[in-house]
Motif scaffolding. Structure first.
Motif, mmCIF file in Angstrom:
data_model
loop_
_atom_site.group_PDB
_atom_site.id
_atom_site.type_symbol
_atom_site.label_atom_id
_atom_site.label_comp_id
_atom_site.label_asym_id
_atom_site.label_seq_id
_atom_site.Cartn_x
_atom_site.Cartn_y
_atom_site.Cartn_z
ATOM 1 N N VAL A 48 0.887 -1.283 -0.064
ATOM 2 C CA VAL A 48 -0.127 -0.004 0.052
ATOM 3 C C VAL A 48 0.771 1.230 -0.044
ATOM 4 O O VAL A 48 2.010 1.248 0.377
ATOM 5 C CB VAL A 48 -0.943 0.159 0.998
ATOM 6 N N LEU A 49 0.228 2.279 -0.250
ATOM 7 C CA LEU A 49 0.773 3.652 -0.342
ATOM 8 C C LEU A 49 0.607 4.144 1.371
ATOM 9 O O LEU A 49 -0.403 3.504 1.974
ATOM 10 C CB LEU A 49 0.170 4.644 -1.371
ATOM 11 N N PRO A 50 1.285 5.193 1.644
ATOM 12 C CA PRO A 50 0.839 5.775 2.779
ATOM 13 C C PRO A 50 -0.570 6.129 3.309
ATOM 14 O O PRO A 50 -1.148 6.190 4.490
ATOM 15 C CB PRO A 50 1.888 6.848 2.921
ATOM 16 N N ASP A 51 -1.287 6.462 2.172
ATOM 17 C CA ASP A 51 -2.817 7.021 2.058
ATOM 18 C C ASP A 51 -3.553 5.719 2.075
ATOM 19 O O ASP A 51 -4.796 5.715 2.083
ATOM 20 C CB ASP A 51 -3.115 7.856 1.009
ATOM 21 N N GLY A 52 -2.988 4.551 2.026
ATOM 22 C CA GLY A 52 -3.805 3.385 2.472
ATOM 23 C C GLY A 52 -4.321 2.724 0.853
ATOM 24 O O GLY A 52 -4.784 1.743 0.567
ATOM 25 N N MET A 53 -3.916 3.623 -0.204
ATOM 26 C CA MET A 53 -4.022 2.881 -1.661
ATOM 27 C C MET A 53 -3.282 1.913 -2.134
ATOM 28 O O MET A 53 -2.071 1.866 -1.743
ATOM 29 C CB MET A 53 -3.988 3.967 -2.743
ATOM 30 N N PRO A 54 -3.977 0.921 -2.790
ATOM 31 C CA PRO A 54 -3.042 -0.550 -2.830
ATOM 32 C C PRO A 54 -1.994 -0.185 -4.278
ATOM 33 O O PRO A 54 -2.135 0.688 -5.011
ATOM 34 C CB PRO A 54 -3.958 -1.609 -3.477
ATOM 35 N N VAL A 55 -0.822 -1.031 -4.001
ATOM 36 C CA VAL A 55 0.207 -0.940 -4.927
ATOM 37 C C VAL A 55 0.249 -2.141 -5.810
ATOM 38 O O VAL A 55 0.245 -3.240 -4.949
ATOM 39 C CB VAL A 55 1.502 -0.669 -4.524
ATOM 40 N N PHE A 56 0.262 -2.194 -7.117
ATOM 41 C CA PHE A 56 -0.039 -3.557 -7.805
ATOM 42 C C PHE A 56 1.244 -3.692 -8.362
ATOM 43 O O PHE A 56 2.384 -2.910 -8.868
ATOM 44 C CB PHE A 56 -1.207 -3.478 -8.646
ATOM 45 N N GLY A 57 1.381 -4.948 -8.752
ATOM 46 C CA GLY A 57 2.626 -5.508 -9.679
ATOM 47 C C GLY A 57 2.132 -6.687 -10.597
ATOM 48 O O GLY A 57 1.054 -7.407 -10.509
ATOM 49 N N CYS A 58 2.838 -6.975 -11.457
ATOM 50 C CA CYS A 58 2.493 -8.166 -12.521
ATOM 51 C C CYS A 58 2.624 -9.439 -11.848
ATOM 52 O O CYS A 58 3.366 -9.303 -10.732
ATOM 53 C CB CYS A 58 3.444 -7.848 -13.965
ATOM 54 N N GLY A 59 2.440 -10.513 -12.298
ATOM 55 C CA GLY A 59 2.413 -11.865 -11.515
ATOM 56 C C GLY A 59 3.872 -12.089 -11.484
ATOM 57 O O GLY A 59 4.235 -12.840 -10.281
ATOM 58 N N ASP A 60 4.691 -12.241 -12.449
ATOM 59 C CA ASP A 60 6.171 -12.496 -12.136
ATOM 60 C C ASP A 60 6.761 -11.533 -11.116
ATOM 61 O O ASP A 60 7.680 -12.251 -10.286
ATOM 62 C CB ASP A 60 6.817 -12.122 -13.479
#
Length: 81
Positions: A48-60
């Motif tokens: 997550v970011l400090p404001d609670g928003m999620p951070v995403f990544g590719c499967g690999d």
């Protein structure tokens, strides 16, 4: 701020990313937070970011940082950019 359509229920143990080190696309979920890949759109929550928003990544990349499904110890894992 744009909202991602990916699910945020799989956020890994609350790892907090510094938004200063991410691009605008990475902060909004339009690019992988690790390798900057935009297509296919990243769908695995890495933290997550400090404001609670999620951070995403590719499967690999999710597997490389430990947020994806577990990989057997004898399995080779490759990362390419």
């Amino acid at each position: 701020m744009c909202v991602s359509d990916a699910e945020a229920d799989a956020v890994s143990d609350g790892y907090v990313y510094d938004p200063e080190s991410l691009s605008a696309e990475q902060c909004t979920g339009d690019a992988c937070a690790v390798c900057h890949t935009r297509w296919p759109r990243p769908r695995t929550a890495l933290g997550v970011l400090p404001d609670g928003m999620p951070v995403f990544g590719c499967g690999d990349c999710a597997e490389l940082v430990g947020a994806g499904s577990p990989v057997a110890a004898d399995t080779r894992v490759f990362a390419a950019r």
